[in-house]
Design a protein around this motif. Sequence first.
Motif, PDB file in Angstrom:
ATOM      1  N   VAL A   2       0.857  -1.178   0.000  1.00 10.55           N
ATOM      2  CA  VAL A   2       0.000   0.000   0.000  1.00 10.55           C
ATOM      3  C   VAL A   2       0.892   1.227   0.000  1.00 10.55           C
ATOM      4  N   LEU A   3       0.596   2.156  -0.904  1.00 15.87           N
ATOM      5  CA  LEU A   3       1.377   3.386  -1.016  1.00 15.87           C
ATOM      6  C   LEU A   3       0.580   4.561  -0.473  1.00 15.87           C
ATOM      7  N   ASP A  24      12.598  19.093   4.240  1.00 21.37           N
ATOM      8  CA  ASP A  24      13.972  19.540   4.058  1.00 21.37           C
ATOM      9  C   ASP A  24      14.346  19.930   2.631  1.00 21.37           C
ATOM     10  N   ARG A  25      13.392  19.854   1.693  1.00 20.57           N
ATOM     11  CA  ARG A  25      13.731  20.209   0.309  1.00 20.57           C
ATOM     12  C   ARG A  25      12.470  20.351  -0.538  1.00 20.57           C
ATOM     13  N   CYS A  26      12.678  20.879  -1.714  1.00 18.03           N
ATOM     14  CA  CYS A  26      11.599  21.027  -2.681  1.00 18.03           C
ATOM     15  C   CYS A  26      11.978  20.235  -3.931  1.00 18.03           C
ATOM     16  N   LEU A  27      11.025  19.473  -4.462  1.00 19.63           N
ATOM     17  CA  LEU A  27      11.286  18.650  -5.632  1.00 19.63           C
ATOM     18  C   LEU A  27      10.335  19.032  -6.759  1.00 19.63           C
ATOM     19  N   ARG A  28      10.851  19.057  -7.969  1.00 19.93           N
ATOM     20  CA  ARG A  28      10.023  19.272  -9.151  1.00 19.93           C
ATOM     21  C   ARG A  28       9.687  17.903  -9.738  1.00 19.93           C
ATOM     22  N   LEU A  29       8.409  17.622  -9.880  1.00 15.68           N
ATOM     23  CA  LEU A  29       7.972  16.334 -10.400  1.00 15.68           C
ATOM     24  C   LEU A  29       7.361  16.514 -11.783  1.00 15.68           C
ATOM     25  N   THR A  30       7.736  15.619 -12.684  1.00 14.86           N
ATOM     26  CA  THR A  30       7.165  15.634 -14.026  1.00 14.86           C
ATOM     27  C   THR A  30       5.780  14.982 -13.999  1.00 14.86           C
ATOM     28  N   ALA A  31       5.151  14.885 -15.151  1.00 12.84           N
ATOM     29  CA  ALA A  31       3.739  14.515 -15.250  1.00 12.84           C
ATOM     30  C   ALA A  31       3.370  13.218 -14.531  1.00 12.84           C
ATOM     31  N   VAL A  32       4.097  12.144 -14.763  1.00 14.27           N
ATOM     32  CA  VAL A  32       3.714  10.863 -14.167  1.00 14.27           C
ATOM     33  C   VAL A  32       3.889  10.905 -12.648  1.00 14.27           C
ATOM     34  N   ALA A  33       5.002  11.407 -12.178  1.00  9.69           N
ATOM     35  CA  ALA A  33       5.229  11.494 -10.734  1.00  9.69           C
ATOM     36  C   ALA A  33       4.224  12.437 -10.080  1.00  9.69           C
ATOM     37  N   ALA A  34       3.882  13.526 -10.753  1.00  8.67           N
ATOM     38  CA  ALA A  34       2.870  14.451 -10.234  1.00  8.67           C
ATOM     39  C   ALA A  34       1.512  13.755 -10.144  1.00  8.67           C
ATOM     40  N   ALA A  35       1.193  12.932 -11.127  1.00  9.00           N
ATOM     41  CA  ALA A  35      -0.064  12.180 -11.102  1.00  9.00           C
ATOM     42  C   ALA A  35      -0.079  11.183  -9.943  1.00  9.00           C
ATOM     43  N   VAL A  36       1.068  10.597  -9.638  1.00 12.07           N
ATOM     44  CA  VAL A  36       1.157   9.678  -8.496  1.00 12.07           C
ATOM     45  C   VAL A  36       0.780  10.414  -7.214  1.00 12.07           C
ATOM     46  N   GLU A  67      10.388   1.607 -11.151  1.00 12.59           N
ATOM     47  CA  GLU A  67      11.469   2.601 -11.043  1.00 12.59           C
ATOM     48  C   GLU A  67      10.938   3.920 -10.498  1.00 12.59           C
ATOM     49  N   ILE A  68       9.797   4.353 -11.002  1.00 13.00           N
ATOM     50  CA  ILE A  68       9.216   5.627 -10.547  1.00 13.00           C
ATOM     51  C   ILE A  68       8.846   5.543  -9.071  1.00 13.00           C
ATOM     52  N   VAL A  69       8.177   4.469  -8.687  1.00 16.02           N
ATOM     53  CA  VAL A  69       7.779   4.305  -7.283  1.00 16.02           C
ATOM     54  C   VAL A  69       9.006   4.226  -6.383  1.00 16.02           C
ATOM     55  N   THR A  70      10.007   3.473  -6.774  1.00 15.69           N
ATOM     56  CA  THR A  70      11.232   3.349  -5.975  1.00 15.69           C
ATOM     57  C   THR A  70      11.903   4.702  -5.792  1.00 15.69           C
ATOM     58  N   ASP A  71      11.981   5.483  -6.865  1.00 14.05           N
ATOM     59  CA  ASP A  71      12.584   6.816  -6.779  1.00 14.05           C
ATOM     60  C   ASP A  71      11.790   7.720  -5.841  1.00 14.05           C
ATOM     61  N   LEU A  72      10.468   7.706  -5.958  1.00 13.64           N
ATOM     62  CA  LEU A  72       9.641   8.546  -5.085  1.00 13.64           C
ATOM     63  C   LEU A  72       9.716   8.090  -3.628  1.00 13.64           C
ATOM     64  N   ARG A  74      12.440   6.679  -2.285  1.00 14.89           N
ATOM     65  CA  ARG A  74      13.776   7.129  -1.859  1.00 14.89           C
ATOM     66  C   ARG A  74      13.795   8.613  -1.524  1.00 14.89           C
ATOM     67  N   GLN A  75      13.042   9.389  -2.284  1.00 15.08           N
ATOM     68  CA  GLN A  75      13.010  10.843  -2.078  1.00 15.08           C
ATOM     69  C   GLN A  75      12.111  11.251  -0.906  1.00 15.08           C
ATOM     70  N   GLY A  76      11.321  10.313  -0.379  1.00 13.82           N
ATOM     71  CA  GLY A  76      10.426  10.621   0.734  1.00 13.82           C
ATOM     72  C   GLY A  76       9.070  11.173   0.301  1.00 13.82           C
ATOM     73  N   VAL A  77       8.816  11.173  -1.005  1.00 13.96           N
ATOM     74  CA  VAL A  77       7.532  11.654  -1.518  1.00 13.96           C
ATOM     75  C   VAL A  77       6.436  10.632  -1.211  1.00 13.96           C
ATOM     76  N   LEU A  78       6.800   9.356  -1.200  1.00 10.08           N
ATOM     77  CA  LEU A  78       5.875   8.270  -0.880  1.00 10.08           C
ATOM     78  C   LEU A  78       6.401   7.469   0.299  1.00 10.08           C
ATOM     79  N   HIS A  79       5.466   6.791   0.962  1.00  5.02           N
ATOM     80  CA  HIS A  79       5.798   5.786   1.966  1.00  5.02           C
ATOM     81  C   HIS A  79       5.047   4.520   1.588  1.00  5.02           C
ATOM     82  N   ALA A  80       5.609   3.379   1.927  1.00  2.00           N
ATOM     83  CA  ALA A  80       4.972   2.089   1.641  1.00  2.00           C
ATOM     84  C   ALA A  80       4.588   1.414   2.945  1.00  2.00           C
TER      85      ALA A  80
END
Length: 89
Positions: A2-3, A24-36, A67-72, A74-80
Amino acid sequence: MVLVRGDIVDVLAEDDECLVLLQDRCLRLTAVAAAVVELLDRPRTSVDLQTHLEVKFGRAPVGRFDEIVTDLLRQGVLHARDQVLSGDP
């Protein structure tokens, strides 16, 4: 799996992209990551999330969703979470 959204302080959406402000930071997300981030207004299974993204963007190349989920993650944008949502089989 569950994400859920990570510890996001704020989101600024513009067109198909967004800026995500974390503690601690600001990230710019492209279309797919923004949709997530948008789709995770509530917890979702990875299968449910992938299905919604395929409807919006079409089928991703093999392994790209992971890959997208793993990156997000790692960046702390998502939790599992390793739990099942109520109503899931």
